[in-house]
Design a protein around this motif. Structure first.
Motif, PDB file in Angstrom:
ATOM      1  N   PHE A   1       2.036   7.120  -6.376  1.00 57.49           N
ATOM      2  CA  PHE A   1       1.087   8.020  -6.879  1.00 57.49           C
ATOM      3  C   PHE A   1       1.568   9.443  -6.627  1.00 57.49           C
ATOM      4  CE2 PHE A   1      -2.754  10.807  -5.756  1.00 57.49           C
ATOM      5  CZ  PHE A   1      -3.667  10.319  -6.782  1.00 57.49           C
ATOM      6  N   ASN A   2       2.170   9.616  -5.588  1.00 51.45           N
ATOM      7  CA  ASN A   2       3.059  11.011  -5.213  1.00 51.45           C
ATOM      8  C   ASN A   2       3.908  11.271  -6.231  1.00 51.45           C
ATOM      9  OD1 ASN A   2       1.607  11.465  -3.256  1.00 51.45           O
ATOM     10  ND2 ASN A   2       3.060  10.991  -1.370  1.00 51.45           N
TER      11      ASN A   2
ATOM     12  N   ILE B   1       3.290  15.830 -12.671  1.00 54.31           N
ATOM     13  CA  ILE B   1       2.446  16.481 -13.040  1.00 54.31           C
ATOM     14  C   ILE B   1       2.555  18.123 -12.777  1.00 54.31           C
ATOM     15  CG2 ILE B   1      -0.129  17.107 -13.321  1.00 54.31           C
ATOM     16  CD1 ILE B   1      -0.698  14.049 -13.155  1.00 54.31           C
ATOM     17  N   ARG B   2       2.919  18.070 -11.522  1.00 50.43           N
ATOM     18  CA  ARG B   2       2.956  19.432 -10.830  1.00 50.43           C
ATOM     19  C   ARG B   2       4.247  20.021 -11.854  1.00 50.43           C
ATOM     20  NH1 ARG B   2       5.417  20.004  -4.985  1.00 50.43           N
ATOM     21  NH2 ARG B   2       6.894  18.811  -6.111  1.00 50.43           N
TER      22      ARG B   2
ATOM     23  N   SER C   1       2.192   1.943  -3.318  1.00 53.34           N
ATOM     24  CA  SER C   1       1.207   2.409  -4.184  1.00 53.34           C
ATOM     25  C   SER C   1       1.067   4.031  -4.000  1.00 53.34           C
ATOM     26  CB  SER C   1      -0.097   1.731  -4.059  1.00 53.34           C
ATOM     27  OG  SER C   1       0.119   0.409  -4.334  1.00 53.34           O
ATOM     28  N   ILE C   2       1.146   4.344  -2.706  1.00 52.85           N
ATOM     29  CA  ILE C   2       0.794   5.701  -2.543  1.00 52.85           C
ATOM     30  C   ILE C   2       2.266   6.526  -2.952  1.00 52.85           C
ATOM     31  CG2 ILE C   2       0.596   7.560  -0.824  1.00 52.85           C
ATOM     32  CD1 ILE C   2      -1.150   5.459   0.772  1.00 52.85           C
TER      33      ILE C   2
ATOM     34  N   ALA D   1       3.410   3.761   6.435  1.00 51.89           N
ATOM     35  CA  ALA D   1       3.239   3.176   5.113  1.00 51.89           C
ATOM     36  C   ALA D   1       2.207   4.231   4.705  1.00 51.89           C
ATOM     37  CB  ALA D   1       2.446   1.905   5.132  1.00 51.89           C
ATOM     38  N   MET D   2       1.213   4.774   5.397  1.00 45.41           N
ATOM     39  CA  MET D   2       0.172   5.686   4.766  1.00 45.41           C
ATOM     40  C   MET D   2       0.020   7.151   5.100  1.00 45.41           C
ATOM     41  SD  MET D   2      -3.114   3.193   4.838  1.00 45.41           S
ATOM     42  CE  MET D   2      -4.261   4.328   3.721  1.00 45.41           C
TER      43      MET D   2
ATOM     44  N   GLN E   1       3.534  20.995 -15.207  1.00 49.09           N
ATOM     45  CA  GLN E   1       2.695  22.541 -15.323  1.00 49.09           C
ATOM     46  C   GLN E   1       3.574  23.668 -15.005  1.00 49.09           C
ATOM     47  OE1 GLN E   1      -0.739  23.405 -14.644  1.00 49.09           O
ATOM     48  NE2 GLN E   1      -1.222  21.523 -15.806  1.00 49.09           N
TER      49      GLN E   1
ATOM     50  N   THR F   1      -4.057  -3.553  -3.175  1.00 51.05           N
ATOM     51  CA  THR F   1      -3.148  -3.992  -2.146  1.00 51.05           C
ATOM     52  C   THR F   1      -3.819  -3.706  -0.933  1.00 51.05           C
ATOM     53  OG1 THR F   1      -1.558  -3.076  -3.460  1.00 51.05           O
ATOM     54  CG2 THR F   1      -1.003  -3.102  -1.358  1.00 51.05           C
TER      55      THR F   1
ATOM     56  N   PRO G   1       3.030   9.282   3.545  1.00 47.73           N
ATOM     57  CA  PRO G   1       3.043   9.446   1.782  1.00 47.73           C
ATOM     58  C   PRO G   1       1.542  10.489   1.751  1.00 47.73           C
ATOM     59  CG  PRO G   1       3.460   7.399   2.579  1.00 47.73           C
ATOM     60  CD  PRO G   1       3.015   7.873   3.708  1.00 47.73           C
TER      61      PRO G   1
ATOM     62  N   ILE H   1       1.857  12.515  -9.282  1.00 46.45           N
ATOM     63  CA  ILE H   1       1.331  13.858  -9.070  1.00 46.45           C
ATOM     64  C   ILE H   1       2.603  15.108  -8.924  1.00 46.45           C
ATOM     65  CG2 ILE H   1       0.448  15.150  -7.414  1.00 46.45           C
ATOM     66  CD1 ILE H   1      -1.654  13.267  -6.607  1.00 46.45           C
ATOM     67  N   SER H   2       3.644  14.598  -8.446  1.00 42.11           N
ATOM     68  CA  SER H   2       4.568  15.547  -8.617  1.00 42.11           C
ATOM     69  C   SER H   2       5.184  15.548  -9.824  1.00 42.11           C
ATOM     70  CB  SER H   2       5.939  14.668  -7.941  1.00 42.11           C
ATOM     71  OG  SER H   2       6.873  15.561  -7.420  1.00 42.11           O
TER      72      SER H   2
ATOM     73  N   MET I   1       0.874  -1.184  -0.091  1.00 41.08           N
ATOM     74  CA  MET I   1       0.042  -0.131   0.095  1.00 41.08           C
ATOM     75  C   MET I   1       0.597   1.221   0.099  1.00 41.08           C
ATOM     76  SD  MET I   1      -3.224   0.732   2.228  1.00 41.08           S
ATOM     77  CE  MET I   1      -2.249   0.745   3.874  1.00 41.08           C
ATOM     78  N   GLY I   2       1.941   1.105   0.945  1.00 43.76           N
ATOM     79  CA  GLY I   2       2.787   2.377   0.931  1.00 43.76           C
ATOM     80  C   GLY I   2       3.409   2.654  -0.609  1.00 43.76           C
TER      81      GLY I   2
ATOM     82  N   PHE J   1      -0.852  27.061  -7.078  1.00 42.71           N
ATOM     83  CA  PHE J   1      -0.125  27.468  -8.464  1.00 42.71           C
ATOM     84  C   PHE J   1      -1.086  27.775  -9.544  1.00 42.71           C
ATOM     85  CE2 PHE J   1       1.804  26.263 -12.886  1.00 42.71           C
ATOM     86  CZ  PHE J   1       2.667  27.262 -12.631  1.00 42.71           C
TER      87      PHE J   1
ATOM     88  N   MET K   1      -0.124  22.485  -6.061  1.00 41.19           N
ATOM     89  CA  MET K   1      -0.654  22.606  -7.422  1.00 41.19           C
ATOM     90  C   MET K   1      -2.017  23.553  -7.276  1.00 41.19           C
ATOM     91  SD  MET K   1      -0.481  18.794  -9.216  1.00 41.19           S
ATOM     92  CE  MET K   1      -1.267  19.334 -10.603  1.00 41.19           C
TER      93      MET K   1
ATOM     94  N   ILE L   1       1.498  18.222  -2.046  1.00 42.22           N
ATOM     95  CA  ILE L   1       1.944  18.449  -3.627  1.00 42.22           C
ATOM     96  C   ILE L   1       0.541  19.017  -4.116  1.00 42.22           C
ATOM     97  CG2 ILE L   1       2.028  17.130  -5.609  1.00 42.22           C
ATOM     98  CD1 ILE L   1       3.842  15.127  -4.250  1.00 42.22           C
TER      99      ILE L   1
ATOM    100  N   MET M   1       1.300  13.932  -0.381  1.00 41.08           N
ATOM    101  CA  MET M   1       0.397  14.124  -1.374  1.00 41.08           C
ATOM    102  C   MET M   1      -0.510  15.246  -1.009  1.00 41.08           C
ATOM    103  SD  MET M   1      -2.708  11.535  -2.102  1.00 41.08           S
ATOM    104  CE  MET M   1      -1.904  10.164  -2.173  1.00 41.08           C
TER     105      MET M   1
END
Lengths: 210, 269
Positions: free
Chosen positions: A8-9, A15-16, A4-5, B60-61, A19, B13, B64, A12-13, A1-2, B78, B75, B71, B68
């Motif tokens: 994902f980060n 994409i930022r 995956s996140i 783990a969560m 931009q 997951t 992150p 997104i980073s 899971m970690g 900006f 965005m 970020i 997120m």
């Protein structure tokens, strides 16, 4: 899971960064604004002064009076009030009924009306052009101060003004067509009058000989 | 953020982690023999498991997710401050209001009357020419003939002259009709441009390109009208040129006939 996140980060980073660094980089925006302001400072005064160049050329008082009205812009010229008098001063009035035939009088009246109409339209066209230049300058100034997201607003406004400007061009083209029609009609009247005069003369000669 | 949560919920997951957690609880409930509580559950095992779960979730969560959030916040900031600042959107909309006002003034000016004829018949023709009403084109031929006269009779002029006059008059009338049409089209263009500018006073930045696209389509149409009007202008100018030629031809014919007539005279008798 970690993981995956974290992935994902990472996305997104990316994409930022896209931009900020590729699509809308601040340095590039500054360069564009700087170049745009350079264009404004190099050309705006020059184009405005050339646009406002004095082109008056008449030498005699009557011609000068009409020319002043023609080149003065709509704000200073009521298209109908003084124009007729000034036009007659420069180009003369209608002949009397004793001097010519009714058809020739009508042709001259229609021709003079068309000429005056075209002259008045030229005054209004000058004012419309001045207004368009002012609007274009305003849009350019605003475009160089706006954000990339609002840039398309400026573009859209410029396009809409262009449509309006083309409408004015169509009015001018219509006026030009009416003036051309009047010229053609003048030619036709000349030939018709010649034919009538010839017929009358022939009839007079042969009629008299009878 | 909603999308992120949805993705996490949908994540296989996460589902696997849930199944493992439920399994652990079940094993501890069924298999434990020591330190059972009132319900026969091993409290220490549960507490250990929950502690481990909490620690895992934190590392783990939570961290992150915090990244997120940073970020996303960056965005959003900006986008709001650099790309679409509200102040700039409003400034652009205000400029549209100023431009609309200017366009209305220009329309009022360009539509001012320019009628100047003084005699009744030319006045009637002029009123039709300036009417901007395509339905009035049908009146042009009769009003034109009343103003400029009809074709000369066949015995009054050579057929070449009559033909030239007919063609010249026809081109003049076509030009007048086209002028009426162009005036009407110009009015439509001005009205549409004002409608678009009116919309731009309130349009959202994301929807502005639609108005731009429509304006471009109208501009393309307008170019077509200009070409059509210019084509008629060319016909009128070419007819004028042809008139000059016709006059020279007639003059040559008359001079030739006169010359032939003179030389045919019995000289010296």
């Amino acid at each position: 899971m970690g993981s995956s996140i974290s992935q994902f980060n990472s996305d997104i980073s990316a994409i930022r960064n896209l931009q900020k660094e590729v699509v809308y980089p601040e340095q590039d925006l500054d360069n564009i604004r700087s170049n745009g302001l350079g264009v404004v400072s190099s050309y705006r005064n020059f184009t405005n002064s050339v646009f406002g160049l004095n082109v008056s050329s008449a030498q005699l008082p009557t011609g000068q009076a009409l020319e002043r009205q023609l080149l003065s812009g709509y704000a200073n010229t009521n298209p109908t009030a003084q124009f007729n008098t000034l036009f007659k001063g420069a180009f003369g009035g209608l002949p009397s009924t004793k001097q010519t035939t009714p058809v020739v009088m009508q042709a001259i009246d229609a021709g003079d009306a068309s000429a005056q109409s075209a002259m008045q339209m030229s005054v209004m066209a000058d004012s419309a052009a001045a207004s368009s230049v002012q609007t274009a300058n305003n849009i350019e100034t605003q475009a160089l101060n706006t954000s990339p997201g609002s840039g398309p607003q400026m573009g859209a406004q410029a396009l809409v003004i262009e449509l309006s400007s083309m409408a004015v061009e169509h009015k001018l083209l219509a006026t030009q067509l009416r003036a051309e029609a009047a010229k053609l009609a003048y030619n036709g009247v000349g030939v018709k009058q010649g034919a009538t005069a010839t017929t009358n003369a022939i009839q007079g000669v042969f009629g008299g000989a009878k | 953020v909603n999308n992120v949560v949805k993705k996490l919920v949908a994540s296989s997951t996460l589902k696997r982690a849930g199944i493992v957690a439920v399994g652990c609880v079940a094993v501890s409930l069924l298999g434990g023999t020591s330190a059972k509580g009132q319900l026969g559950i091993d409290d220490a095992a549960i507490m250990t498991f929950l502690g481990t779960l909490n620690s895992t979730m934190q590392s783990a969560m939570a961290i992150p997710l915090q990244t997120m959030q940073q970020i996303n916040s960056d965005m959003a900031s900006f986008t709001q401050t650099a790309i679409y600042p509200l102040q700039q959107i409003q400034a652009a909309q205000n400029l549209a209001s100023q431009n609309l006002s200017r366009a209305l003034n220009m329309q009022g000016m360009i539509n001012a009357s320019t009628a100047n004829a003084t005699l009744p018949t030319p006045q009637a023709l002029e009123a039709t020419m300036l009417s901007k009403d395509p339905n009035q084109t049908a009146n042009v031929p009769s009003l034109y003939q009343q103003t400029y006269g009809t074709l000369p009779a066949s015995q009054a002029a050579p057929s070449s002259v009559t033909a030239a006059v007919d063609m010249g008059d026809a081109t003049a009338m076509e030009s007048i009709k086209k002028a009426i049409a162009l005036d009407a089209l110009a009015d439509s263009e001005m009205q549409v441009s004002q409608q678009m500018m009116n919309q731009l006073q309130t349009a959202a930045p994301g929807n502005v390109p639609i108005i731009s696209a429509q304006a471009q389509a109208w501009i393309l149409q307008a170019h077509a009208y200009t070409q059509s009007g210019t084509a008629q202008l060319l016909r009128a100018q070419s007819a004028e040129l042809a008139y000059t030629g016709a006059a020279l031809k007639l003059h040559s014919t008359v001079t030739g006939n006169a010359g032939a007539g003179l030389f045919a005279l019995p000289v010296g008798h």
